[in-house]
Motif scaffolding. Sequence first.
Motif, PDB file in Angstrom:
ATOM      1  N   LEU A 197       0.874  -1.173   0.000  1.00 55.42           N
ATOM      2  CA  LEU A 197       0.000   0.000   0.000  1.00 55.42           C
ATOM      3  C   LEU A 197       0.909   1.220   0.000  1.00 55.42           C
ATOM      4  CD1 LEU A 197      -3.135   0.394   0.245  1.00 55.42           C
ATOM      5  CD2 LEU A 197      -2.784   0.784   2.678  1.00 55.42           C
ATOM      6  N   GLY A 198       0.383   2.339  -0.458  1.00 52.88           N
ATOM      7  CA  GLY A 198       1.192   3.559  -0.459  1.00 52.88           C
ATOM      8  C   GLY A 198       1.890   3.753  -1.793  1.00 52.88           C
ATOM      9  N   GLU A 199       3.114   4.212  -1.735  1.00 58.07           N
ATOM     10  CA  GLU A 199       3.846   4.488  -2.981  1.00 58.07           C
ATOM     11  C   GLU A 199       4.621   3.249  -3.428  1.00 58.07           C
ATOM     12  OE1 GLU A 199       6.218   7.935  -2.278  1.00 58.07           O
ATOM     13  OE2 GLU A 199       4.467   9.255  -2.205  1.00 58.07           O
ATOM     14  N   ASN A 200       4.731   3.127  -4.741  1.00 55.38           N
ATOM     15  CA  ASN A 200       5.535   2.059  -5.359  1.00 55.38           C
ATOM     16  C   ASN A 200       5.151   0.674  -4.824  1.00 55.38           C
ATOM     17  OD1 ASN A 200       6.845   4.202  -6.612  1.00 55.38           O
ATOM     18  ND2 ASN A 200       8.431   4.286  -5.026  1.00 55.38           N
ATOM     19  N   ILE A 201       3.905   0.363  -4.965  1.00 57.63           N
ATOM     20  CA  ILE A 201       3.420  -0.935  -4.472  1.00 57.63           C
ATOM     21  C   ILE A 201       4.161  -2.065  -5.185  1.00 57.63           C
ATOM     22  CG2 ILE A 201       1.376  -2.438  -4.460  1.00 57.63           C
ATOM     23  CD1 ILE A 201      -0.289   0.103  -3.995  1.00 57.63           C
ATOM     24  N   LEU A 202       4.510  -3.076  -4.428  1.00 56.22           N
ATOM     25  CA  LEU A 202       5.324  -4.211  -4.901  1.00 56.22           C
ATOM     26  C   LEU A 202       6.668  -3.732  -5.460  1.00 56.22           C
ATOM     27  CD1 LEU A 202       2.676  -6.466  -6.734  1.00 56.22           C
ATOM     28  CD2 LEU A 202       3.476  -6.652  -4.375  1.00 56.22           C
ATOM     29  N   GLY A 203       7.059  -2.523  -5.049  1.00 56.74           N
ATOM     30  CA  GLY A 203       8.346  -1.993  -5.496  1.00 56.74           C
ATOM     31  C   GLY A 203       8.330  -1.455  -6.913  1.00 56.74           C
ATOM     32  N   ILE A 204       7.147  -1.300  -7.497  1.00 54.86           N
ATOM     33  CA  ILE A 204       7.060  -0.849  -8.894  1.00 54.86           C
ATOM     34  C   ILE A 204       6.853   0.661  -8.917  1.00 54.86           C
ATOM     35  CG2 ILE A 204       5.763  -1.014 -11.043  1.00 54.86           C
ATOM     36  CD1 ILE A 204       4.983  -3.846 -10.122  1.00 54.86           C
ATOM     37  N   PRO A 205       7.769   1.407  -9.501  1.00 54.85           N
ATOM     38  CA  PRO A 205       7.647   2.866  -9.515  1.00 54.85           C
ATOM     39  C   PRO A 205       6.326   3.307 -10.152  1.00 54.85           C
ATOM     40  CG  PRO A 205       9.803   2.192 -10.328  1.00 54.85           C
ATOM     41  CD  PRO A 205       8.975   0.947 -10.201  1.00 54.85           C
ATOM     42  N   GLY A 206       5.652   4.228  -9.507  1.00 57.75           N
ATOM     43  CA  GLY A 206       4.412   4.785 -10.058  1.00 57.75           C
ATOM     44  C   GLY A 206       3.169   4.052  -9.636  1.00 57.75           C
ATOM     45  N   ALA A 207       3.345   2.871  -9.013  1.00 57.74           N
ATOM     46  CA  ALA A 207       2.165   2.122  -8.570  1.00 57.74           C
ATOM     47  C   ALA A 207       1.773   2.639  -7.189  1.00 57.74           C
ATOM     48  CB  ALA A 207       2.466   0.636  -8.531  1.00 57.74           C
ATOM     49  N   ASP A 208       0.953   3.674  -7.175  1.00 57.57           N
ATOM     50  CA  ASP A 208       0.619   4.337  -5.908  1.00 57.57           C
ATOM     51  C   ASP A 208      -0.878   4.199  -5.618  1.00 57.57           C
ATOM     52  OD1 ASP A 208       3.215   5.178  -6.051  1.00 57.57           O
ATOM     53  OD2 ASP A 208       2.736   7.215  -6.740  1.00 57.57           O
ATOM     54  N   PHE A 209      -1.158   3.785  -4.419  1.00 62.91           N
ATOM     55  CA  PHE A 209      -2.558   3.730  -3.960  1.00 62.91           C
ATOM     56  C   PHE A 209      -2.548   3.713  -2.438  1.00 62.91           C
ATOM     57  CE2 PHE A 209      -6.242   1.074  -2.570  1.00 62.91           C
ATOM     58  CZ  PHE A 209      -7.261   1.953  -2.932  1.00 62.91           C
ATOM     59  N   ASP A 210      -3.281   4.638  -1.855  1.00 56.03           N
ATOM     60  CA  ASP A 210      -3.330   4.647  -0.399  1.00 56.03           C
ATOM     61  C   ASP A 210      -4.769   4.838   0.076  1.00 56.03           C
ATOM     62  OD1 ASP A 210      -2.466   4.421   2.202  1.00 56.03           O
ATOM     63  OD2 ASP A 210      -0.750   5.748   1.901  1.00 56.03           O
ATOM     64  N   ILE A 211      -4.984   4.493   1.324  1.00 57.17           N
ATOM     65  CA  ILE A 211      -6.349   4.439   1.872  1.00 57.17           C
ATOM     66  C   ILE A 211      -6.422   5.249   3.159  1.00 57.17           C
ATOM     67  CG2 ILE A 211      -8.079   2.899   2.901  1.00 57.17           C
ATOM     68  CD1 ILE A 211      -7.024   0.665   1.065  1.00 57.17           C
ATOM     69  N   GLU A 212      -7.489   6.026   3.303  1.00 58.50           N
ATOM     70  CA  GLU A 212      -7.804   6.705   4.560  1.00 58.50           C
ATOM     71  C   GLU A 212      -9.090   6.106   5.101  1.00 58.50           C
ATOM     72  OE1 GLU A 212      -8.369  10.970   4.447  1.00 58.50           O
ATOM     73  OE2 GLU A 212      -6.674  11.159   3.060  1.00 58.50           O
ATOM     74  N   ILE A 213      -9.213   6.154   6.410  1.00 56.90           N
ATOM     75  CA  ILE A 213     -10.457   5.670   7.017  1.00 56.90           C
ATOM     76  C   ILE A 213     -11.276   6.867   7.488  1.00 56.90           C
ATOM     77  CG2 ILE A 213     -11.475   4.262   8.835  1.00 56.90           C
ATOM     78  CD1 ILE A 213      -8.804   2.682   8.786  1.00 56.90           C
ATOM     79  N   HIS A 214     -12.503   6.933   7.049  1.00 57.67           N
ATOM     80  CA  HIS A 214     -13.434   7.946   7.543  1.00 57.67           C
ATOM     81  C   HIS A 214     -14.484   7.247   8.393  1.00 57.67           C
ATOM     82  CE1 HIS A 214     -12.822  11.835   5.099  1.00 57.67           C
ATOM     83  NE2 HIS A 214     -11.698  11.164   5.144  1.00 57.67           N
ATOM     84  N   VAL A 215     -14.733   7.799   9.556  1.00 56.65           N
ATOM     85  CA  VAL A 215     -15.700   7.188  10.463  1.00 56.65           C
ATOM     86  C   VAL A 215     -17.019   7.948  10.359  1.00 56.65           C
ATOM     87  CG1 VAL A 215     -16.176   6.525  12.853  1.00 56.65           C
ATOM     88  CG2 VAL A 215     -13.814   6.560  12.010  1.00 56.65           C
ATOM     89  N   GLY A 216     -18.097   7.223  10.157  1.00 58.53           N
ATOM     90  CA  GLY A 216     -19.419   7.837  10.072  1.00 58.53           C
ATOM     91  C   GLY A 216     -19.881   8.315  11.442  1.00 58.53           C
TER      92      GLY A 216
END
Length: 616
Positions: A321-340
Amino acid sequence: RVVARYRRDPANMVQILREIQEVCDWISPEAIDRLQTTLGVPRTKIEGVAGFYSFFYTAPRGKYRVLFSDNITDRMLGNRALMERLCNSLWVERGKVSEDGLVSVGKTACTGMCDQGPALLVNNLAIAGLTAERIDRIAELICDKVPLGDWPAEFFKVQDNIRRVDILLSADFQPGAALLAARARAPDEGLMASNMRSWREGLPSGIGGPVAVLDEIKRANLRGRGGAGFITGLKWEACRNAPLKTGQRRIVVCNADEGEPGTFKDRVLLAKYADLVVEGMTVAAYAVGATQGFVYLRGEYRYLLDHLNAVLARRRREKLLGENILGIPGADFDIEIHVGAGAYVCGEESALIESLEGKRGTPRNRPPFPVTNGYLDQPTIVNNVETFAAAAMIALKGGDWYAGIGTKHSAGTKILSVSGDCERPGLYEYPFGVSVRHVLADCGAKDPQAVQVSGPSGICVAEAEFDRIIGFEDIPTAGAFTVFDKRRDMFEVARNYVHFFQHESCGFCTPCRVGTSLLKNLMDKLHYGAGSPYDFSEIEKLNQLLQSMSHCGLGHTACNPVLDTIAKFRPAYEKRMNQQDFTPAFDLDRALAAARQMTGRDDAAAHLSSEHGGAT
Ligand code: SF4
C-alpha cells in the motif's frame, strides 16, 4: 491541531467534528466559531453538518453518553428493562442529561451487535452481552467517574461468532498474494510496469495487467454484496473508462457503513479479515487505475479504527500500500479511514460520498453516477466490504473458479448475519443457493414462524416459504437473517422497523419525511387498539406515495415490512382493528394528555371527543 491533521480541508469536516467531540464531549458554539475561521466555511454550513448526524451533539450531553441499541433483536433480549435499570441507578430520565451533567442515556437504532445483544454504546464504544449485573457495574463506573480507558477490558470485547466458513471466512490469506497474482496476469514484466506507472493517469484499454484483472472479475460474475447486486465488473469498467479532467484521479471507496438492522458481517470481516478486504480494494485500484481510497466505517464500529489503521500502516511498510506498491515505480494507492456519525442513509453510495466530502449525507440525484462523477466529482467506485473480500479471492484464484461456486445467476458465496430466535447466532457463509430451511437448521432455530432476510427493507419469509433460496434469482440479501419464533408478534416486528425508517429518514424529500411519520403514527394507532379496516387502504396509499415520490431507496422500501407482514400475518393486524369507523392516525386528544396533566386540567370538558363529554 485536529484541523491541521486534516490538512484544513473542509472535505474532512465530518472527521474534524468527530475528533473535536471525542476531546470536548460535544461540539460547542466556540468550536464552531473556530472552525469557521480556520476552514473558511460558513457557520450555517458547519451547523448543518453537525446537526445532520445523530452521533454529533451541539448541546452538552454529559461526559458519559450512553446509547442503547434498539434493534428488534435487542428488544427481544430485554434492552428496555436494562435501559430503565441504568436510568434508575443513575437518576437520569431517558433521553435527557443528568442534573449534574455527568451522563445521558438514550437509544440508537442498531449497533451491529445483533449476535451478542443487548448492546449499548458509551461514547461511541460498543459494549455487548449486557446483563443486569453488567448494567449495575456500568452505573458504578459512571458514578465514580472512572475514565473509559480504565473500565474492564472484557466489557469492550466483541465476539466474532463465526459459525460456518467457506471460501472467504476460511481464507488463510497471505497479505500480498492477490496482488502478486494480479501482477502475474500481465503477459510480461515490462507491460506490468508500464500499466502500473500509468495507474495514476488511468488506463486506456490494453492487454494484460489491469485489463486481465477486470476480465477475471467480469468472468467471475461477481455482484455487489451490499444488496443491490449490481455486476461489479461493469461498475469497475465504467469507472476505468470515465475520462479524467486535469488534476483528477480515480477513487475506490469501501462502504463499511452496514447500518441495516440485523447485519454485522462487515464488522467481522474488518476485525478478522482486514487484509483480505484492503487487498481487494488495492486490486480494484489496480483494475480501474485509482490512486486514492477510503474506508467509510460506520460510527458504531469506531472501536475498529485503531486496528484498521495498524493494518494499513503494516501494509505500507510491506510495500502493499502507499507508494511504489510491490516496489514498482508509479504504482501508488493509499487508503484513509473515515468514520461515520450515525446516519443510516449514508449506506446509500451517493449519500456516503456526500458525507466523505464533509457534508450532510443526503443522497444525490442520479445520473450522473459515481463511476463518472463521484468523490469531489471524480470517477469513483463504491463497493461493499464483502465485495472487496471476494474480489481479492478472484484475483488470486481466477474468475472461472469463482463462477463455479453458487448458482447460475448468483456466483460465489454469501455471508449471512444470523440473529434472533436461534441457539447459535453469528456468521454463516454459504454458496449461493442455500435454502432458508437449511440455514435455520444450522443455527438451531426452534419453532420458527418467519425470517426477515436483508433487514427491514428486505423480505419477510414465512414458514411456508422456507424452501426458498438465498440468491439473486430468489431472495437477494445484503446479509441480515433475523429469525422469529412462534412466540413473536409479527405486527410488533413490523412496527419496530417502521419506527426505524421514520427515525432514519434524512428529511430531504417531503414524501419520505412525512410519509414515514404518517406510517409510524398509523402503526402506533393500531398498537394502541384504535385501528379500523380503513387503515389497510391508508397503508396502501402511503406505500404508493413513498414508492413513487421518494428520492432514494429508504423511502421506496419503508412500507415493505408492513406490506409483507399484512400479506403473511394478517391476523396480527386484524385483531387490532377494534374500531368500525376510521379514526385519524393523529390523536389530538392523546397528544394533549401530557399538557393537561402538567396544568392539572384533566376534567371532562377539556377533552375534545364527545364521548368524553367535551366539545368535538
Ligand atoms: Fe432522505 Fe427519505 Fe428522501 Fe431518501 S427518500 S432522500 S432518506 S427523505
